[in-house]
Design a protein around this motif. Structure first.
Motif, mmCIF file in Angstrom:
data_model
loop_
_atom_site.group_PDB
_atom_site.id
_atom_site.type_symbol
_atom_site.label_atom_id
_atom_site.label_comp_id
_atom_site.label_asym_id
_atom_site.label_seq_id
_atom_site.Cartn_x
_atom_site.Cartn_y
_atom_site.Cartn_z
ATOM 1 N N ARG A 57 126.462 84.207 70.558
ATOM 2 C CA ARG A 57 127.114 82.917 70.315
ATOM 3 C C ARG A 57 127.208 82.041 71.559
ATOM 4 O O ARG A 57 126.930 80.833 71.475
ATOM 5 C CB ARG A 57 128.492 83.162 69.706
ATOM 6 N N PRO A 58 127.550 82.568 72.741
ATOM 7 C CA PRO A 58 127.567 81.699 73.923
ATOM 8 C C PRO A 58 126.203 81.085 74.231
ATOM 9 O O PRO A 58 126.124 79.936 74.678
ATOM 10 C CB PRO A 58 128.021 82.624 75.051
ATOM 11 N N TRP A 59 125.136 81.837 73.985
ATOM 12 C CA TRP A 59 123.791 81.306 74.210
ATOM 13 C C TRP A 59 123.485 80.184 73.228
ATOM 14 O O TRP A 59 122.871 79.173 73.588
ATOM 15 C CB TRP A 59 122.746 82.415 74.086
ATOM 16 N N VAL A 60 123.888 80.361 71.966
ATOM 17 C CA VAL A 60 123.669 79.322 70.956
ATOM 18 C C VAL A 60 124.428 78.059 71.348
ATOM 19 O O VAL A 60 123.866 76.954 71.351
ATOM 20 C CB VAL A 60 124.105 79.813 69.553
ATOM 21 N N ILE A 61 125.697 78.212 71.673
ATOM 22 C CA ILE A 61 126.528 77.055 72.037
ATOM 23 C C ILE A 61 125.975 76.371 73.286
ATOM 24 O O ILE A 61 125.843 75.143 73.327
ATOM 25 C CB ILE A 61 127.997 77.481 72.232
ATOM 26 N N GLY A 62 125.635 77.147 74.306
ATOM 27 C CA GLY A 62 125.095 76.566 75.541
ATOM 28 C C GLY A 62 123.800 75.818 75.309
ATOM 29 O O GLY A 62 123.596 74.714 75.833
ATOM 30 N N ALA A 63 122.912 76.394 74.497
ATOM 31 C CA ALA A 63 121.637 75.735 74.217
ATOM 32 C C ALA A 63 121.849 74.451 73.422
ATOM 33 O O ALA A 63 121.201 73.424 73.690
ATOM 34 C CB ALA A 63 120.712 76.684 73.464
ATOM 35 N N GLN A 64 122.758 74.488 72.459
ATOM 36 C CA GLN A 64 123.000 73.279 71.670
ATOM 37 C C GLN A 64 123.662 72.185 72.512
ATOM 38 O O GLN A 64 123.334 71.013 72.355
ATOM 39 C CB GLN A 64 123.842 73.613 70.438
ATOM 40 N N ILE A 65 124.553 72.572 73.406
ATOM 41 C CA ILE A 65 125.144 71.580 74.304
ATOM 42 C C ILE A 65 124.061 71.018 75.232
ATOM 43 O O ILE A 65 124.032 69.822 75.518
ATOM 44 C CB ILE A 65 126.329 72.172 75.081
ATOM 45 N N GLY A 66 123.135 71.873 75.676
ATOM 46 C CA GLY A 66 122.014 71.391 76.487
ATOM 47 C C GLY A 66 121.155 70.391 75.731
ATOM 48 O O GLY A 66 120.740 69.362 76.282
ATOM 49 N N MET A 67 120.882 70.662 74.438
ATOM 50 C CA MET A 67 120.118 69.706 73.630
ATOM 51 C C MET A 67 120.887 68.403 73.457
ATOM 52 O O MET A 67 120.302 67.320 73.537
ATOM 53 C CB MET A 67 119.803 70.295 72.253
#
Length: 174
Positions: A57-67
């Motif tokens: 989940r942290p990877w998903v959230i971080g990647a989506q915030i990056g996008m």
């Protein structure tokens, strides 16, 4: 969302704006490169995790915030080729990592007998998202320009990031 926008809509728009075939081809190659490097993301995600929030989940959230930040950055800058190329790479890098994280989360969380069905829904959703972002992005680019298309991508990603922010992988996580 980024894949359809950056591999279909933006290259078509670049061609209509008078960019050369080699410029358009190079653009597609650069923004597609992060997708080819997805195999490196899995081992990194397996090695580094913030378990209080979940394994993926942290990877998903971080990647989506990056996008999200990348789409805002794309909208806030100029419309030069190098600007679009840079932010196209950044956004697709984050999207590819998010794709790996979501796939890993599905394997971690779903029972084995549900994985095939979930994979079919995930693949169908990705194909639909690619097609919709290609068509919607092309329409926005043609009618309203790069800023509007980028802001719509940011809005869409911003709404999607609410899902992993509101739901946990497993009970007891933050």
């Amino acid at each position: 969302l980024p894949f359809g926008t950056f591999t279909v809509a933006l290259p078509t728009w670049l061609a209509s704006e008078g960019f050369s075939t080699s410029d358009v081809g190079f653009f597609i190659a650069v923004v597609s490169f992060p997708w080819a490097m997805k195999l490196l993301a899995g081992p990194v995600m397996d090695r580094f995790a913030f378990l209080p929030m979940g394994r993926r989940r942290p990877w998903v959230i971080g990647a989506q915030i990056g996008m999200l930040l990348g789409a805002i950055g794309l909208a806030g800058g100029d419309t030069s080729y190098s600007w679009m190329l840079t932010f196209g790479f950044i956004i697709n890098f984050c999207a590819a990592w998010q794709d790996v994280a979501v796939d890993g989360m599905a394997i971690d969380v779903l029972p084995e007998d549900e994985r095939a069905k979930a994979n079919a829904f995930m693949f169908g959703g990705q194909a639909f998202g690619t097609a919709a972002s290609a068509a919607g992005g092309a329409w926005l680019l043609a009618n309203y320009g790069l800023v509007a298309a980028s802001l719509m991508m940011a809005l869409s990603v911003g709404m999607i990031v609410l899902i992993p922010l509101c739901f946990r992988e497993r009970q007891g996580e933050r």
